[in-house]
Design an enzyme around this catalytic site. Structure first.
Site, PDB file in Angstrom:
ATOM      1  N   ALA A   1       0.763  -1.251   0.000  1.00 22.61           N
ATOM      2  CA  ALA A   1       0.000   0.000   0.000  1.00 22.61           C
ATOM      3  C   ALA A   1       0.792   1.299   0.000  1.00 22.61           C
ATOM      4  CB  ALA A   1      -0.959  -0.002   1.183  1.00 22.61           C
ATOM      5  N   ALA A   2       2.056   1.279   0.421  1.00 22.31           N
ATOM      6  CA  ALA A   2       2.776   2.564   0.563  1.00 22.31           C
ATOM      7  C   ALA A   2       3.229   3.113  -0.794  1.00 22.31           C
ATOM      8  CB  ALA A   2       3.998   2.367   1.471  1.00 22.31           C
TER       9      ALA A   2
ATOM     10  N   GLY B   1      -1.270   6.243  -2.322  1.00 22.01           N
ATOM     11  CA  GLY B   1      -2.156   6.882  -3.300  1.00 22.01           C
ATOM     12  C   GLY B   1      -3.426   6.070  -3.511  1.00 22.01           C
ATOM     13  N   LYS B   2      -3.235   4.771  -3.708  1.00 22.75           N
ATOM     14  CA  LYS B   2      -4.413   3.934  -3.987  1.00 22.75           C
ATOM     15  C   LYS B   2      -5.210   3.677  -2.722  1.00 22.75           C
ATOM     16  CE  LYS B   2      -1.982   2.177  -7.927  1.00 22.75           C
ATOM     17  NZ  LYS B   2      -0.626   2.698  -7.594  1.00 22.75           N
TER      18      LYS B   2
ATOM     19  N   GLU C   1       1.771  -2.651   4.401  1.00 21.61           N
ATOM     20  CA  GLU C   1       3.047  -2.367   3.739  1.00 21.61           C
ATOM     21  C   GLU C   1       4.150  -3.030   4.558  1.00 21.61           C
ATOM     22  OE1 GLU C   1       4.396  -0.860   0.946  1.00 21.61           O
ATOM     23  OE2 GLU C   1       6.267  -1.461   1.917  1.00 21.61           O
TER      24      GLU C   1
ATOM     25  N   ASP D   1      -1.031  -4.065  -5.676  1.00 22.93           N
ATOM     26  CA  ASP D   1      -0.306  -3.133  -6.561  1.00 22.93           C
ATOM     27  C   ASP D   1       1.165  -3.467  -6.343  1.00 22.93           C
ATOM     28  OD1 ASP D   1      -0.023  -0.941  -8.312  1.00 22.93           O
ATOM     29  OD2 ASP D   1       0.442   0.359  -6.617  1.00 22.93           O
TER      30      ASP D   1
ATOM     31  N   CYS E   1       3.261  -1.299 -12.599  1.00 22.88           N
ATOM     32  CA  CYS E   1       3.568  -0.197 -13.517  1.00 22.88           C
ATOM     33  C   CYS E   1       4.684  -0.657 -14.435  1.00 22.88           C
ATOM     34  CB  CYS E   1       3.890   1.085 -12.763  1.00 22.88           C
ATOM     35  SG  CYS E   1       5.251   0.937 -11.615  1.00 22.88           S
TER      36      CYS E   1
HETATM   37  N1  SAM Z   1      -0.010   1.084  -3.999  1.00 21.03           N
HETATM   38  C1  SAM Z   1       0.993   2.057  -3.662  1.00 21.03           C
HETATM   39  C2  SAM Z   1       0.443   3.441  -3.909  1.00 21.03           C
HETATM   40  O1  SAM Z   1      -0.497   3.604  -4.672  1.00 21.03           O
HETATM   41  O2  SAM Z   1       0.950   4.403  -3.312  1.00 21.03           O
HETATM   42  C3  SAM Z   1       2.287   1.809  -4.404  1.00 21.03           C
HETATM   43  C4  SAM Z   1       2.819   0.426  -4.136  1.00 21.03           C
HETATM   44  S1  SAM Z   1       4.426   0.132  -4.762  1.00 21.03           S
HETATM   45  C5  SAM Z   1       4.139  -0.105  -6.412  1.00 21.03           C
HETATM   46  C6  SAM Z   1       4.717  -1.479  -4.171  1.00 21.03           C
HETATM   47  C7  SAM Z   1       4.891  -1.596  -2.664  1.00 21.03           C
HETATM   48  O3  SAM Z   1       5.012  -2.989  -2.351  1.00 21.03           O
HETATM   49  C8  SAM Z   1       6.135  -0.919  -2.117  1.00 21.03           C
HETATM   50  O4  SAM Z   1       5.781  -0.014  -1.120  1.00 21.03           O
HETATM   51  C9  SAM Z   1       6.947  -2.077  -1.549  1.00 21.03           C
HETATM   52  O5  SAM Z   1       7.652  -1.741  -0.357  1.00 21.03           O
HETATM   53  C10 SAM Z   1       5.883  -3.106  -1.245  1.00 21.03           C
HETATM   54  N2  SAM Z   1       6.393  -4.497  -1.181  1.00 21.03           N
HETATM   55  C11 SAM Z   1       7.660  -4.942  -1.375  1.00 21.03           C
HETATM   56  N3  SAM Z   1       7.703  -6.268  -1.177  1.00 21.03           N
HETATM   57  C12 SAM Z   1       6.482  -6.669  -0.827  1.00 21.03           C
HETATM   58  C13 SAM Z   1       5.915  -7.923  -0.450  1.00 21.03           C
HETATM   59  N4  SAM Z   1       6.638  -9.043  -0.421  1.00 21.03           N
HETATM   60  N5  SAM Z   1       4.612  -7.954  -0.137  1.00 21.03           N
HETATM   61  C14 SAM Z   1       3.854  -6.837  -0.168  1.00 21.03           C
HETATM   62  N6  SAM Z   1       4.346  -5.620  -0.514  1.00 21.03           N
HETATM   63  C15 SAM Z   1       5.636  -5.546  -0.830  1.00 21.03           C
END
Ligand code: SAM
Length: 444
Positions: free
Chosen positions: A108-109, A112-113, A131, A176, A229
């Site tokens: 989630a971090a 935005g979503k 997150e 995401d 993305c």
């Molecule tokens: N959805 C977010 C937004 O809209 O702001 C952006 C998400 S970003 C594309 C992907 C996120 O997945 C990152 O914050 C990352 O730290 C986290 N991530 C990394 N490894 C992960 C895991 N094994 N499981 C879940 N999340 C993970």
């Protein structure tokens, strides 16, 4: 920095005749956008001259004029809007949560979503925003607080741990996923430098594992959106196919995204040469069956929390609690929280907060929390002080102000809350958290 040759070859193979237009789009700048926060009404009128037109697939999305940065804009700090890339607004639209649903945002971090999903819930039901990176989880919590989201929990877990705690629990789940970022190359040269085939394979493996865990948390009949993305099929369609092989109770669900097109097979790509946005992939899957999500045991308020809730109501008079009818006050340590109906307990999980953080207790003293200032409807709080631009700049830097107000006072600009102040003997003491003050090095 140019584009990796291997990447360009892959794109040529993927796009065929469309490659020329794609390549040309890579030479253009991107399109900055923001999403209006419906939990703060009236923000749009104040963005006059900044917003240009509506993002076709998100009614609250607005393209903004070239070079716009929120900086220390009080409207931004009051949660009036969130800077969000236009294509990144697509996955939450496709998931389409409805008020009352239980929604999980697994990766989630910075949020935005999550903010978009929470806005769609309109304060009813709840969002679990997870997150696994602790620093990013804190930023996520801060963003949701600024946007005034009260019915969310922020967790800091790996997906497998969450899936063990919440099997079949959510109506709608968003993944995401962390990805190789090919769709962001135009805006973010650093992701270009990090790109390699090995990295793509590593991302694909990790996404597959995340997706399998996410599927375990979707209730029968529920929805799962997978988004990245990036463009390559390994991280996109092939992961979706792997999930469908492992979980035959899921099927792709066709959908349409205004201004982008129809996803007859449940998968859609957003291309920078076809739309005003960066590259994205979105897939919608539906689980068969129709059982409702399990009901979590109702949380009972403890006597102490009830008492503190009464104390808070006398300290901050007004009918602001009305939208929170049926919510449960509870203490966690010395923090008083208000939990939305139906929210589960997160015992044994790393949880940065669940529900609305109302107040902090120190001995017998209770102090309203900044999150309450951001989530309460200012029109329902009796004691308010509207600031002019000069006062506002001073308040945001942590200064005190002359005031006729006494006691806890909601500080507003354009009617939107910025934080608390406490009036005594003609002076309003500043209660904006130190980390949020301008000049404190806070990330805007
Ligand atoms: N959805 C977010 C937004 O809209 O702001 C952006 C998400 S970003 C594309 C992907 C996120 O997945 C990152 O914050 C990352 O730290 C986290 N991530 C990394 N490894 C992960 C895991 N094994 N499981 C879940 N999340 C993970």
């Amino acid at each position: 920095m140019g584009y990796p040759d291997e990447y360009l070859c892959d794109m040529q193979a993927l796009l065929g005749k469309g490659f020329g237009a794609f390549r040309a789009a890579l030479q253009e700048g991107g399109h900055a956008a923001l999403r209006l926060n419906p939990l703060r009404s009236g923000a749009e009128a104040l963005l006059h001259g900044i917003c240009t037109d509506v993002v076709p697939w998100e009614p609250r999305g607005r393209y903004v004029r070239e070079g716009f940065r929120p900086g220390a804009d009080p409207l931004y700090l009051a949660g009036g809007y969130y800077m969000q890339e236009a294509s990144a607004m697509a996955p939450a639209r496709v998931l389409d949560p409805r008020p009352g649903e239980r929604v999980l945002d697994l990766c989630a971090a910075p949020g935005g979503k999550s903010g978009q999903l929470a806005a769609a819930l309109e304060g009813k039901g709840f969002l679990v925003a997870n997150e696994p990176d602790s620093r990013r989880a804190r930023a996520l919590a801060g963003n949701l607080e600024r946007l005034g989201v009260a019915n969310a929990a922020v967790l800091n877990q790996l997906p497998e741990r969450l899936a063990r705690a919440f099997p079949d629990a959510f109506d709608a789940v968003l993944v995401d996923a962390p990805c190789s970022g090919e769709g962001m190359f135009r805006r973010d040269p650093e992701t270009r430098a990090q790109w390699s085939k090995a990295n793509v394979l590593g991302c694909a493996r990790r996404q597959k594992a995340i997706l399998l865990e996410a599927a375990r948390m979707v209730r029968p009949g529920g929805r799962l959106v997978y988004s990245t993305c990036t463009f390559n099929a390994l991280e996109n369609e092939e992961n979706v196919e792997a999930l469908l092989r492992a979980r035959p109770d899921f099927a792709p669900a066709p959908f349409s995204l205004p201004g982008v097109g129809d996803a007859r097979d449940g998968c859609l790509r957003l291309w920078p040469h076809e739309i005003r946005g960066e590259g994205h992939f979105v897939a919608l899957l539906r689980r068969s069956g129709g059982a409702p999500a399990p009901v979590f045991p109702r949380l009972s308020p403890d006597g102490e929390a009830r008492h503190a809730w009464g104390q808070l109501l006398s300290m901050v008079p007004g009918d602001w609690p009305r939208p929170f009818g049926g919510w449960t006050p509870r203490f966690a340590g010395d923090t008083l929280w208000l939990l939305p109906p139906g929210m589960p307990e997160f015992k044994g999980l790393l949880c940065l907060g669940a529900g609305l953080r109302l107040a902090a207790r120190s001995g017998r003293i209770l102090r309203p929390h900044h999150a309450l200032a951001m989530a309460a409807d200012p029109a329902r709080v009796r004691d308010r002080m509207e600031l002019d631009p000069v006062q506002c700049a001073l308040y945001l830097r942590g200064g005190t102000l002359p005031t006729p107000c006494r006691g806890w006072t909601l500080v507003t600009r354009h009617g939107l809350a910025l934080g608390w102040g406490k009036g005594a003997e003609g002076i309003l003491k500043n209660h904006l958290p130190k980390g949020l003050r301008i000049g404190s090095g806070n990330a805007l």
